[in-house]
Each structure stands twice: as C-alpha cells, then as structure tokens.
Scaffold this motif. Sequence first.
Motif, short mmCIF file in Angstrom:
data_model
loop_
_atom_site.label_atom_id
_atom_site.label_comp_id
_atom_site.label_asym_id
_atom_site.label_seq_id
_atom_site.Cartn_x
_atom_site.Cartn_y
_atom_site.Cartn_z
N UNK A 1 67.10 163.01 18.17
CA UNK A 1 66.35 163.40 16.96
C UNK A 1 66.28 164.91 16.74
N UNK A 2 66.55 165.69 17.79
CA UNK A 2 66.51 167.14 17.66
C UNK A 2 67.89 167.73 17.38
N UNK B 1 59.12 166.21 10.29
CA UNK B 1 59.65 165.87 8.97
C UNK B 1 59.94 167.14 8.17
N UNK B 2 59.01 168.10 8.18
CA UNK B 2 59.24 169.36 7.48
C UNK B 2 60.48 170.08 8.03
N UNK B 3 60.62 170.09 9.33
CA UNK B 3 61.75 170.77 9.97
C UNK B 3 63.06 170.02 9.70
N UNK B 4 63.05 168.72 9.89
CA UNK B 4 64.27 167.91 9.81
C UNK B 4 64.89 167.92 8.41
N UNK B 5 64.05 167.96 7.39
CA UNK B 5 64.56 167.86 6.02
C UNK B 5 64.42 169.18 5.26
N UNK B 6 64.55 170.29 6.00
CA UNK B 6 64.48 171.61 5.37
C UNK B 6 65.63 172.48 5.84
N UNK B 7 65.65 173.71 5.34
CA UNK B 7 66.67 174.68 5.73
C UNK B 7 66.57 175.03 7.21
N UNK B 8 65.42 174.77 7.84
CA UNK B 8 65.18 175.15 9.24
C UNK B 8 65.98 174.32 10.22
N UNK B 9 66.39 173.12 9.84
CA UNK B 9 67.12 172.23 10.74
C UNK B 9 68.51 172.79 11.01
N UNK B 10 69.01 172.87 12.20
CA UNK B 10 68.54 172.42 13.51
C UNK B 10 67.96 173.54 14.38
N UNK B 11 67.34 174.55 13.81
CA UNK B 11 66.79 175.67 14.56
C UNK B 11 65.54 175.21 15.34
N UNK C 1 63.67 176.88 17.44
CA UNK C 1 62.58 177.85 17.46
C UNK C 1 61.66 177.63 16.25
N UNK C 2 62.26 177.36 15.09
CA UNK C 2 61.45 177.09 13.90
C UNK C 2 60.67 175.77 14.04
#
Length: 189
Positions: free
Chosen positions: A68-69, A153-163, A165-166
């Motif tokens: 998942x990560x 959910x915010x991380x996975x479906x945003x520009x931040x994925x796959x970072x 640290x974010x």
Amino acid sequence: FPVTIPQKTKSLALPARRLLAWLAEITLVTASGVIPFSVGAYINSQTDLQRTPLNPVLAGIERAIAQPLALPVNYGIRNVASPTNFLWSIGLLTPITLAGWQLYLLATTGSTLVKKKLGIKVVNKEGKPPGVKAIIIRKGIGRWGIPVSIAYVLWRYSFAFPNLELFTFLVLVMVIAESIGINSRQHLS
C-alpha cells in the motif's frame, strides 16, 4: 506503592502534562522499534557476517506494508546477517507489546506508567477506569485509525504519492489535529 509527582510537573497545567505524556509514550513505543531495527540494519550492512534467509514472518509483513505504500519489495527470499533476523523481530514485537501493555494499563487502571508519573488518570463518568472496549474505540479507532486512514487517502490520491516523508508528515499532522480536537472538546464539557 505511592507515586510522587516531581514538583516541576505538578506546576504544569493538565493540557501540558497530557501533551508531555503523549509525547513520552509515542517516543517510547517508536524507539522500542526503531532502535533494534536500526541496529539490525547496521549489522546487516556488514559484509563479512554469515547470512541466513529472512524470517518468513518478517518477509510477509514487509510485503504487506510495502504494497500500500508503493515501496519496492524483494519477493524472493533474501539473506540477511544472522543477528538481523533476531533484531528485526524484536523491532517488530517490542512496540506492539509495549503499546498493548500501555493500553491495557490505561483500560484497567486509568493510567499508563507515564500518565501515572505525571499525575494523570483517565476515568469514565462513574470515576472508574474506562475499560478495554472504550480504550480500543477511543485510542485504536479515534486517536489512530481515523487520522492515519485520512492521511493515507490524502497522500495516496494526491501529488505527494509516493513520497513517504510527506505521508509521515500528513500522519503526524492528522494525529496532532485529532489530539488537539479531543483536548478542546474535553475542556468545553
């Protein structure tokens, strides 16, 4: 046995003592996993040590976490330095055991060791310890489950994925926001 509260912590307001307790508990649980994992990783980096296959339980957990990560996973059996299997197993089991024990103490006595030292006791409306069910709902679902799920959910479906640290930052922000929300609701009641 009586618990004496250091004079410095007695003068702290309840919200400050609660924050201090929360930070100490998180630090203890985190350190109990990070330290053995880091020592194991260091030992594993030494090339002159005898190698053994990675413990199958650790390999399965590694795959379950990595997927998942969006982390790269070595699906073959990799070899690690002999002490690494032991240290990584300790790094996995110790935080789970420590967190479980602290939650058990909180459910049955109303205080973890840190909360007891800081003079904090959690009770229900009758003045008794909250019980296992209430602690699982409050801590497991409310304090950790929902904030971490929202952060994921915010991380996975945003520009931040796959970072990662974010993702870690989002989890920290969500958990702190939830904690501040609980503290403000308790002071209003």
